[in-house]
Design a protein around this motif. Structure first.
Motif, PDB file in Angstrom:
ATOM      1  N   PHE A 114      42.745  44.396  55.493  1.00 45.72           N
ATOM      2  CA  PHE A 114      41.636  45.235  55.939  1.00 45.72           C
ATOM      3  C   PHE A 114      40.802  44.527  57.011  1.00 45.72           C
ATOM      4  N   SER A 151      42.697  44.410  60.321  1.00 49.26           N
ATOM      5  CA  SER A 151      42.992  45.601  61.114  1.00 49.26           C
ATOM      6  C   SER A 151      41.831  46.574  61.221  1.00 49.26           C
ATOM      7  N   LYS A 152      40.817  46.406  60.413  1.00 51.05           N
ATOM      8  CA  LYS A 152      39.772  47.428  60.412  1.00 51.05           C
ATOM      9  C   LYS A 152      38.394  46.915  60.787  1.00 51.05           C
ATOM     10  N   THR A 153      38.220  45.641  60.932  1.00 50.82           N
ATOM     11  CA  THR A 153      36.854  45.178  61.165  1.00 50.82           C
ATOM     12  C   THR A 153      36.709  44.535  62.535  1.00 50.82           C
ATOM     13  N   VAL A 154      35.488  44.553  62.978  1.00 51.45           N
ATOM     14  CA  VAL A 154      35.132  43.904  64.234  1.00 51.45           C
ATOM     15  C   VAL A 154      35.485  42.424  64.153  1.00 51.45           C
ATOM     16  N   PHE A 155      35.179  41.852  63.001  1.00 54.22           N
ATOM     17  CA  PHE A 155      35.436  40.422  62.866  1.00 54.22           C
ATOM     18  C   PHE A 155      36.930  40.105  62.968  1.00 54.22           C
ATOM     19  N   TYR A 195      39.140  41.712  64.651  1.00 51.44           N
ATOM     20  CA  TYR A 195      39.487  41.806  66.075  1.00 51.44           C
ATOM     21  C   TYR A 195      39.059  40.545  66.809  1.00 51.44           C
ATOM     22  N   GLN A 196      37.829  40.124  66.528  1.00 49.27           N
ATOM     23  CA  GLN A 196      37.303  38.953  67.233  1.00 49.27           C
ATOM     24  C   GLN A 196      38.091  37.705  66.878  1.00 49.27           C
ATOM     25  N   ARG A 249      41.151  37.458  65.912  1.00 44.68           N
ATOM     26  CA  ARG A 249      42.457  37.459  66.568  1.00 44.68           C
ATOM     27  C   ARG A 249      42.304  37.153  68.059  1.00 44.68           C
ATOM     28  N   GLY A 250      41.279  37.735  68.661  1.00 39.80           N
ATOM     29  CA  GLY A 250      41.038  37.490  70.078  1.00 39.80           C
ATOM     30  C   GLY A 250      40.815  36.013  70.344  1.00 39.80           C
ATOM     31  N   VAL A 251      40.016  35.388  69.508  1.00 38.88           N
ATOM     32  CA  VAL A 251      39.750  33.962  69.672  1.00 38.88           C
ATOM     33  C   VAL A 251      41.064  33.174  69.613  1.00 38.88           C
ATOM     34  N   ILE A 273      44.092  34.301  70.356  1.00 40.66           N
ATOM     35  CA  ILE A 273      45.016  34.606  71.444  1.00 40.66           C
ATOM     36  C   ILE A 273      44.533  34.019  72.761  1.00 40.66           C
ATOM     37  N   ILE A 309      32.076  37.359  72.888  1.00 42.04           N
ATOM     38  CA  ILE A 309      32.252  37.007  71.483  1.00 42.04           C
ATOM     39  C   ILE A 309      31.712  35.599  71.252  1.00 42.04           C
ATOM     40  N   PHE A 326      43.613  39.681  76.833  1.00 41.17           N
ATOM     41  CA  PHE A 326      44.390  39.147  75.714  1.00 41.17           C
ATOM     42  C   PHE A 326      45.816  39.601  75.937  1.00 41.17           C
ATOM     43  N   HIS A 358      33.485  46.549  71.860  1.00 47.99           N
ATOM     44  CA  HIS A 358      33.879  46.694  70.460  1.00 47.99           C
ATOM     45  C   HIS A 358      32.722  46.521  69.496  1.00 47.99           C
ATOM     46  N   GLY A 411      30.171  46.863  61.530  1.00 45.86           N
ATOM     47  CA  GLY A 411      31.237  45.867  61.431  1.00 45.86           C
ATOM     48  C   GLY A 411      32.620  46.433  61.233  1.00 45.86           C
ATOM     49  N   LEU A 412      32.718  47.766  61.099  1.00 48.94           N
ATOM     50  CA  LEU A 412      34.039  48.360  60.928  1.00 48.94           C
ATOM     51  C   LEU A 412      34.461  49.056  62.217  1.00 48.94           C
ATOM     52  N   ILE A 413      35.731  48.893  62.523  1.00 48.67           N
ATOM     53  CA  ILE A 413      36.246  49.468  63.753  1.00 48.67           C
ATOM     54  C   ILE A 413      36.655  50.913  63.514  1.00 48.67           C
TER      55      ILE A 413
END
Ligand SMILES: Nc1ncnc2c1ncn2[C@@H]1O[C@H](COP(=O)(O)OP(=O)(O)OP(=O)(O)O)[C@@H](O)[C@H]1O
Ligand SMILES: Nc1ncnc2c1ncn2[C@@H]1O[C@H](COP(=O)(O)OP(=O)(O)OP(=O)(O)O)[C@@H](O)[C@H]1O
Ligand SMILES: [Mg+2]
Ligand SMILES: [Mg+2]
Lengths: 310, 353, 316, 500
Positions: free
Chosen positions: B214, B217-221, B223-224, B226-228, B230, B240, D345, D359, D368-370
């Motif tokens: 969860f 795939s579902k939270t801003v954190f 995403y961030q 994973r971005g950090v 990559i 970020i 990315f 985002h 905090g949820l996408i």
């Protein structure tokens, strides 16, 4: 399981947390092999059983209908082995443990080689020229402390000037570290080393000082320096237990007395090639003490608290 | 001269991908038959006992789950960190931290209402592991100290801290072994299936899989984080707060490993000792990578590994082959599985020049 | 106690112990520096060392020749590194997992083979190990003689290898290739250097170092093989590689510092300093972390580390 | 005459594309051939095949009439072929001399003395002066390119492949490069030259080959063609009319730099006491030879680097330095110089790249949820409005061509109607079509009332788009002029530090 059907042969299993090269478990294993051959019984063992798997293995043997299950329970095996033993009241269990027995079927044992350790201390105390002795040991648990304490007491009983250096290497197996600890003791003047763990003889050999082996007769590892060893023999413990099980007289008990010198459960190893290096008065003194211990007229002190370096 | 190169291949049909793991296991068994034969073992009997030991009975299957539980947690811990390129080799140490905290709660928090004991223990264990992991994260972001090394070295540090505690304040009264007293009954993870060790911690690890999935795939954190991992520079550019993301990642990663420690204390040993982990933290690295850093992959990899290790141990005992064969089988299985997974995406091309 | 610390015997002893205890770490660190300089992190180090220790020991046990044992250990290390090369270089699999896989596999195999060969006697078999060689004249110098110049031949060889590896990396053509591949494999490839082959050779060299480092413990420092003989020394070498900023001389300095702390903590215990012994055991690791913090700012990781090299991969 | 190089029917496939489809190419001695094509047309791939870096899937290679097979670049080098890649293949931490020596045959030990003599000899012969002991990262881009050429010559290359060598060069550096190329040709070398700047191709090449979607579509003698013809050959259609810059309708100040100062990572002052004001409705061009602080300036404006001194104001508000998030919040659109390194990315999908800056905002995310639905509609809007060519928003962004990568960034930055746009080298490496698109987008922003700061090495681009031009030299503004009154020669002088 048809294969496991009871064919009337007495079945014994051993569960070890370390490999059987480890001297403590090795001593049990060797005695078990000997007795299995002698009495024609079935013997299986599991070594390197990890803490988390202990319970599974005890249960496995119990399920398979073994008559006698032994092993080292210290730390990881205590709770699991006791819990399983409760579920199988008809099976006899005997484990190396620091705790009490668990009626009706769970006995405990331990190695009690403080008596030979005391005698080693006497030899070292009488023969030392530097008055400095060294002990390299694993970690300060009771059975280790007993050895160190008895060794020191033995030395002090014959020579009030000795100081005893002690180092713990922090694990059961780190021979390189044990060797370095021994070297540091030799530098500090030690001319007799008590090798509770592997690794010490190499240092003794290089420096030409004497050492005592532990658990089994280790003279073969360094014939020029291993003057004697404190030997633990599990045979009496096993033999008496199996007899009791077969006679139907088995009950939970502390089997420690069978590990004492008087019962043949421990001994001071022969001096081998170094016999001639030991002065006659030392040999006489040791022989005399040995006799007294066997006869029960002299009791070696049991010191279970850690001994700190002098 | 013939040279070898690896080139991408067209996507394979779905059934091939399902066959792959089976093929990998088969090849593993072929390879490890060699040492078994050398040891004088009967290959069929040996492998029979391997599968029996891991899957052959209800009890054995449940034991395999018991084994998988800490591996899932450490695997997730490592995967979550690696995804953000926080090279956490320290799950082992974070597991110890969690185990220490759990034991502490389990022994001393007797004043807590008993229904609160488990939640408090889980929270303390999580944050103990998490906090221990913030040390290398802080050193990485603030002082640019290599995280591979610090996480690795800190494993030894906490191991010895645990030793000092177990010989000192946490030692069981009346014992001189390095062990703590037993935790109170209220701190035991409940057993969920009778006459087995299928415990509450297994549920904890499955919940963890879902939670991490969860977060990813579902939270801003997610995403961030994973971005950090990559592209740190692009993440910074995008506004970020990368230091904070790494720190939070470390807390979650360490926390998951801490939960593995809680489980070992609360469900398996019921007291603390030096052997509380059998290298779960290190195996977690293998599992994370084998599972391609994905939570579901981690779960599958952890299960695969438990089957191999539980089964190989039984095999060693039953077939009379030295138990060290476990490491050999695990190692070979790991390498073969990796190669087979690679071959789903790439093909090998031989060229003559 | 102070007087004990400043005695000649104490100082000589601690220097000698530092050199002895750091030998396997330095040797392994040199090996790891070579492989990492070429862009491959070899986490197989711990298992490779154990395998070298076992194979070296068994060879000596059966042939009676110490040097054959050393040779066998080196070959054993090379063999494992070739597996590592297939996995991480040619197939481009994750270096982390390949290495850990090698460690799991090799540790198991080492003990498995040992068990098959020697069984499980109560007293482990022993060999007649290397003994320290006192270098004529030099060994008579006070303090230095008894420490620096009374060591095992493998220790002397290790000292020679420190400048040798340095010279190799920085002064030879092959060394330049290695460094280039570690920094920018693409650059090396485009001037005709075979990236994968060079990485494989570096892994092999590193493996030989690891194998001998392990064998040092069973053939010189000890005279028997026991399961935990490596005791994490491989992981320490990984730390020292980074501590030394991928420079052989600095890596060796790191190894010496670690060896010194380890020697010191044992001696402090012997002196009867009354602290829980675990505190002593922690010292080397803690101080290494502090040392890392102090050098970290100028760390220069080989830019190509951890990245497999495949020509047709985009973004390589 | 015998061609030195002949490629016959060369085909090269990747998993999902045919990058080269039966391409023929001939290169004669002492000739410079231009290779043209849109982004992704297959130019680099074709050259990588010639260089032995890729194995070909079909066709033949002939060197001096003899067929060859190359297994690796080593084989190509041995046949006297060298390639200077678009992204330099240098080891940043090593010296010039070491970079030159890598992979050369010779004795066991490095013989630096001999190598240095040889290198200095070549430097003299071709007028390429570089300090052999300089470490690569201290060199300017132009110098690094010289080093690449030296590397090739040191290996005795007779044929040089240059993949977009001018993309990263300042105009003066380009002129220098062309001088070098002429010397090389005069001394018997042949060159394949790739560029998106058609004027350059007209200036330096003898012959041009055009690729489109992997196929060779045309070949022309330079003397017999024109820029518009080449452009339409590449694109396959007529290009639009020239852009209309239009009048500037300036309003309030939207971006103000006040006394900015910063050092680069080598501790040298890169931007020194620099101030300017950008107003609504204008394009302000920042010209200058690269290496005069433009990158450092953009990094400060983007919030990537904290100024040592000075302030940045957006719409009159003082913005804390070194905080990209604060700058994003104030509505600055930022087009970074290195789109792959700082902008994207590459391992994530198109849609995940689209939301990099938004985002954290509603409705893309809440508490905090996408919100995946919102992301999809946002990404769809971006893709449509900016006609990004992609297999869909879920395709990995690395599957896009260079031009479309830039469109992803443009879309993300511009879709929210920013007040101020800062673009750094926005068309570097883009083909004519993509370049035109970017230029139009910048002008549209201006028309919509945004202030646009355009930092570019490309003087043509500056003149084409800017209403006002400032020139940076050694970290300072050396001069400012309105484009209508600007004179190219004078600006050229400013760029080289000459004022009076
Ligand atoms: N580092 C990278 N990672 C992944 N893909 C890349 C990378 N660099 C380029 N590509 C992809 O490879 C293809 C061609 O690359 P190329 O570098 O020639 O693009 P480009 O448009 O010329 O960009 P630029 O010239 O600005 O670097 C494009 O589809 C591009 O997306
Ligand atoms: N290594 C690779 N793997 C897969 N596809 C690739 C690879 N390199 C290039 N391509 C694809 O092949 C096609 C041709 O790419 P190439 O880089 O040769 O174009 P180009 O003409 O050099 O473009 P540009 O002007 O952007 O530099 C593109 O579609 C690109 O995405
Ligand atoms: Mg290209
Ligand atoms: Mg390009």
């Amino acid at each position: 399981d048809a294969e496991q059907a009871d064919d009337g042969v007495f079945k014994m299993a051993a569960i070890f947390q370390t490999s059987i090269e480890e001297p403590w478990d090795g001593a049990i294993h060797v005695a078990a092999l000997k007795i299995a051959e002698e009495m024609g019984l079935t013997y299986e063992f599991a070594e390197n059983v990890k803490a988390a798997d202990f319970s599974k293995v005890v249960r496995e043997y119990s399920e398979r209908g073994f008559d006698f299950i032994i092993g080292d329970a210290f730390l990881a095996g205590e709770e699991p082995s006791r819990a399983v033993a409760k579920d199988y009241p008809d099976i006899a269990y005997a484990f190396g443990s620091e705790f009490d027995i668990q009626a009706p079927n769970y006995s405990v044992f331990d190695n009690w080689i403080h008596e030979p350790a005391y005698l080693s201390g006497v030899i070292a105390g009488m023969m030392t020229e530097s008055n400095v002795l060294g002990v390299v040991a694993a970690i300060p648990i009771p059975e280790v402390n007993r050895l160190v304490g008895a060794f020191k007491a033995g030395a002090l009983s014959v020579n009030s000037n000795v100081t005893v250096k002690v180092a713990m290497i922090g694990s059961w197996f780190d021979p390189p570290k044990a060797k370095e600890a021994a070297v540091s003791m030799i530098e500090a003047g030690a001319d007799f080393l008590f090798a509770e763990r592997f690794g010490v003889f190499e240092a003794a050999k290089e420096a030409g000082v004497y050492a005592f082996g532990n658990m089994s007769d280790q003279n073969a590892l360094a014939p020029d320096v291993v003057i004697s060893s404190c030997v633990w023999d599990m045979y009496p413990v096993l033999k008496n237990s199996i007899d009791a099980i077969q006679n139907g007289t088995w009950k939970a008990q502390n089997l420690k007395d069978w590990s004492m010198m008087a019962a043949g459960g421990s001994s001071l190893a022969p001096y081998h090639g170094l016999e001639s290096k030991i002065p006659a008065d030392v040999k006489a003194k040791v022989a005399d003490l040995q006799k007294q211990i066997m006869a029960g007229t002299f009791v070696v002190p049991v010191i279970e608290t850690p001994t700190v370096s002098d | 001269m013939i040279s070898m190169s690896i080139v991408k291949r067209k996507p394979l049909p779905g059934w091939v991908i399902l066959v792959i793991p089976v093929a990998a296991v088969f090849v593993t068994l072929l390879i490890t038959a060699i040492p078994i034969l050398f040891a004088g073992g009967n290959v069929f009997k040996a492998y029979g006992s391997l599968f029996y030991g891991a899957l052959g009975s209800k009890f054995n299957l449940l034991e395999t789950f018991v084994k998988a539980s800490p591996l899932i947690l450490t695997g997730l811990a490592v995967a979550f960190a690696f995804r953000a390129k926080f090279w956490n080799i320290g799950a082992e140490g974070q597991l110890f931290a969690g185990a220490i905290a759990a034991t502490w709660v389990g022994i001393y928090f007797t004043w807590l209402p008993s229904f609160l004991v488990l939640p408090v223990m889980i929270i303390f264990g999580f944050f103990a592991g998490g906090l221990w992991a913030t040390i290398p994260a802080f050193l990485k972001t603030k002082l640019k100290v290599d995280d591979v090394v610090t996480t690795l070295l800190l494993n030894y540090v906490i191991f010895h801290i645990m030793g000092a505690l177990l010989f000192g304040p946490m030692q069981m009264p009346g014992s001189s072994w390095p062990r703590s007293a037993s935790i109170m009954d209220a701190a035991f993870y409940p057993m969920l299936i009778a006459r087995s060790r299928f415990h509450f911690g297994i549920i904890v690890s499955f919940v963890a899989i879902l939670v991490i999935w969860f977060i990813n795939s579902k939270t801003v954190f997610g995403y961030q984080s994973r971005g950090v991992g990559i592209n740190l520079e692009a993440a910074k550019f995008g506004g970020i707060n990368t230091g904070m993301v790494i720190l939070k990642t470390a807390i979650i990663s360490g926390g998951l490993a801490g939960l593995a420690g809680v489980g070992e204390v609360a469900a398996i040993h019921h007291h603390l000792m030096m052997d509380v982990s059998t290298g779960y933290g290190y195996t977690g690295i293998v599992i994370a990578m084998l599972g391609n850093l994905h939570p579901i992959g981690v779960a599958l990899a952890a299960f695969f590994f438990s089957v191999i290790s539980v089964g190989a141990q039984t095999m060693g005992r039953v077939a009379g082959i030295p138990t060290y064969i476990v490491g050999v089988i695990e190692g070979v299985a790991l390498m073969t599985m990796l190669i087979f997974i690679l071959l789903t995406e790439y093909k090998i091309r031989w060229t003559k020049s | 106690m102070m007087s004990e610390i400043f005695s000649v015997a104490f100082i000589t002893g601690i220097i000698a112990a530092t050199l002895r205890m750091s030998t396997p770490i330095i040797l392994a660190t040199l090996g790891e520096i070579i492989t990492e300089r070429s862009g491959v992190l070899n986490l197989g180090i711990e298992g490779t060392m154990l395998f070298g220790a076992a194979i070296g020991f068994l060879t000596t046990l059966s042939t009676g020749s110490l040097w054959l044992g050393v040779l066998a250990a080196a070959l054993a290390g090379i063999a494992l590194s070739l597996i590592m090369a297939i996995l991480s270089v040619y197939l481009g699999l994750s270096q982390h997992v390949s290495g850990l896989g090698i460690t799991i596999f090799a540790s198991g195999l080492a003990m498995f083979i040992y068990r098959l060969v020697v069984g499980s006697p109560t007293v482990p078999p022993i060999i007649d190990p290397f003994s320290p060689i006192a270098i004529p004249l030099l060994s008579r110098i006070p303090i230095l003689g008894g420490s620096f110049f009374t060591q095992y031949s493998l220790t002397y060889i290790t000292w020679l290898l420190i400048p040798a590896v340095s010279i190799f990396l920085f002064k030879t053509r092959a060394g330049l290739r290695v460094r280039t591949i570690g920094q920018n494999p693409f650059a090396a490839d485009t001037v005709g250097v075979n990236v994968n082959l060079t990485r494989t050779l570096c892994l092999a060299a590193g493996g030989a170092f690891f194998g001998v480092a392990g064998a040092f413990l069973t053939l010189a420092h000890q005279n028997m093989f026991l399961i935990d003989v490596i005791g994490g020394r491989g992981w320490i070498a990984i730390a020292m590689t980074i501590f030394g900023n991928w420079n052989p001389v600095m890596g060796a300095v790191g190894g010496l510092i670690f060896g010194f702390l380890d020697a010191l903590q044992l001696r402090l215990q012997t002196l009867g300093v009354d602290l829980p012994f675990h505190i002593f055991l922690m010292i080397p690791y803690l101080i290494t972390i502090f040392a890392l913090i102090s050098v970290s700012r100028k760390a220069s990781v080989p830019a190509g580390l951890l990245k497999p090299y495949r020509r047709e991969d985009k973004g390589g | 005459m015998q061609p030195v190089i002949e490629m016959r029917g060369v085909t090269k496939r990747f998993v999902d594309v045919i990058a080269n489809d039966k391409v023929d190419l001939k290169l004669f001695p002492k000739e410079i051939v231009g290779l043209l094509g849109e982004n992704g047309a297959g130019k680099t791939t074709l050259m990588n095949v010639l260089f032995g870096y890729y194995n070909l899937d079909g066709g033949k290679l002939l060197i001096n009439g003899g067929e060859v097979t190359f297994g690796s670049p080593k084989d190509a080098i041995n046949h006297g072929i060298a390639m200077i890649h678009q992204h330099f293949t240098l080891v940043q931490t090593q010296s010039v001399l070491e970079n030159v020596m890598i992979g050369m045959e010779g004795s066991f030990f490095l013989n630096k003395k001999k190598a240095r003599e040889k290198l200095l000899g070549i430097e003299k012969d071709f007028g390429l002066n570089l300090d052999p002991d300089a470490i690569v990262w201290t060199l300017s881009i132009g110098e690094q390119q010289k080093l690449e050429i030296l590397k090739s010559l040191y290996r005795g290359a007779k044929t040089l492949i240059m993949d977009e060598p001018t993309a990263v060069l300042a105009p003066t550096e380009t002129i220098e490069l062309f001088e070098t190329l002429r010397i090389l040709v005069a001394s018997g070398h042949s060159i394949i030259f790739i560029s998106h700047h058609l004027q350059e191709v007209m200036d330096i090449c003898d012959r041009v080959i055009v690729l489109r979607s992997g196929k060779r579509v045309a070949e022309r003698k330079v003397s017999e063609t024109s820029i518009p013809e080449l452009a339409s050959l590449m694109v396959g259609r007529e290009l639009l009319e020239r852009l209309e810059r239009g009048e500037a309708k300036t309003g309030n100040a939207v971006l103000e730099a006040r006394n900015l100062k910063v050092r680069n990572n080598r501790g040298i002052v890169a931007v020194d006491n620099l101030s300017f004001t950008l107003r609504e409705g204008e394009v302000l061009g920042v010209a200058g030879v690269s290496g005069n602080g433009q990158t450092a300036l953009s990094e400060m404006l983007f919030g990537q680097v904290k100024p040592e001194d000075g302030e940045i104001h957006i719409s009159g508000k003082n913005i804390p330095g070194g905080s990209p998030s604060a700058i994003i919040k104030e509505g600055m659109a930022r087009i970074p110089e290195d789109r792959i390194k700082t902008g994207l990315f590459m391992d994530l999908s198109v849609k995940e790249n689209m939301i990099l800056e938004s985002h954290v905002n509603e409705p893309i995310s809440k508490k905090g949820l996408i919100n995946m639905k919102e992301i999809r509609s946002f990404a769809e809007k971006c893709i449509n409005n900016f006609s990004v060519k992609t297999d869909g928003m879920d395709a990995p962004v690395k599957s896009l061509s260079g031009g479309n990568l830039q469109k992803v960034i443009l879309a993300r930055e511009l879709v929210g109607k920013p007040k101020v746009v800062v673009a750094c080298q926005p068309t570097r490496g883009l083909d004519v079509g993509a370049m035109e698109y970017v230029h139009q987008a910048m002008l549209d922003q201006k028309t919509d009332g945004a202030g646009v700061l355009l930092i570019s090495d490309d003087l043509d681009e500056i003149f084409l788009l800017s209403d006002r031009i400032i020139v940076m030299y050694e970290g300072k503004i050396i001069g400012e002029v309105s484009t209508n009154e600007a004179d190219r020669d004078k600006i050229g002088l400013w760029m080289s530090g000459v004022t009076s």
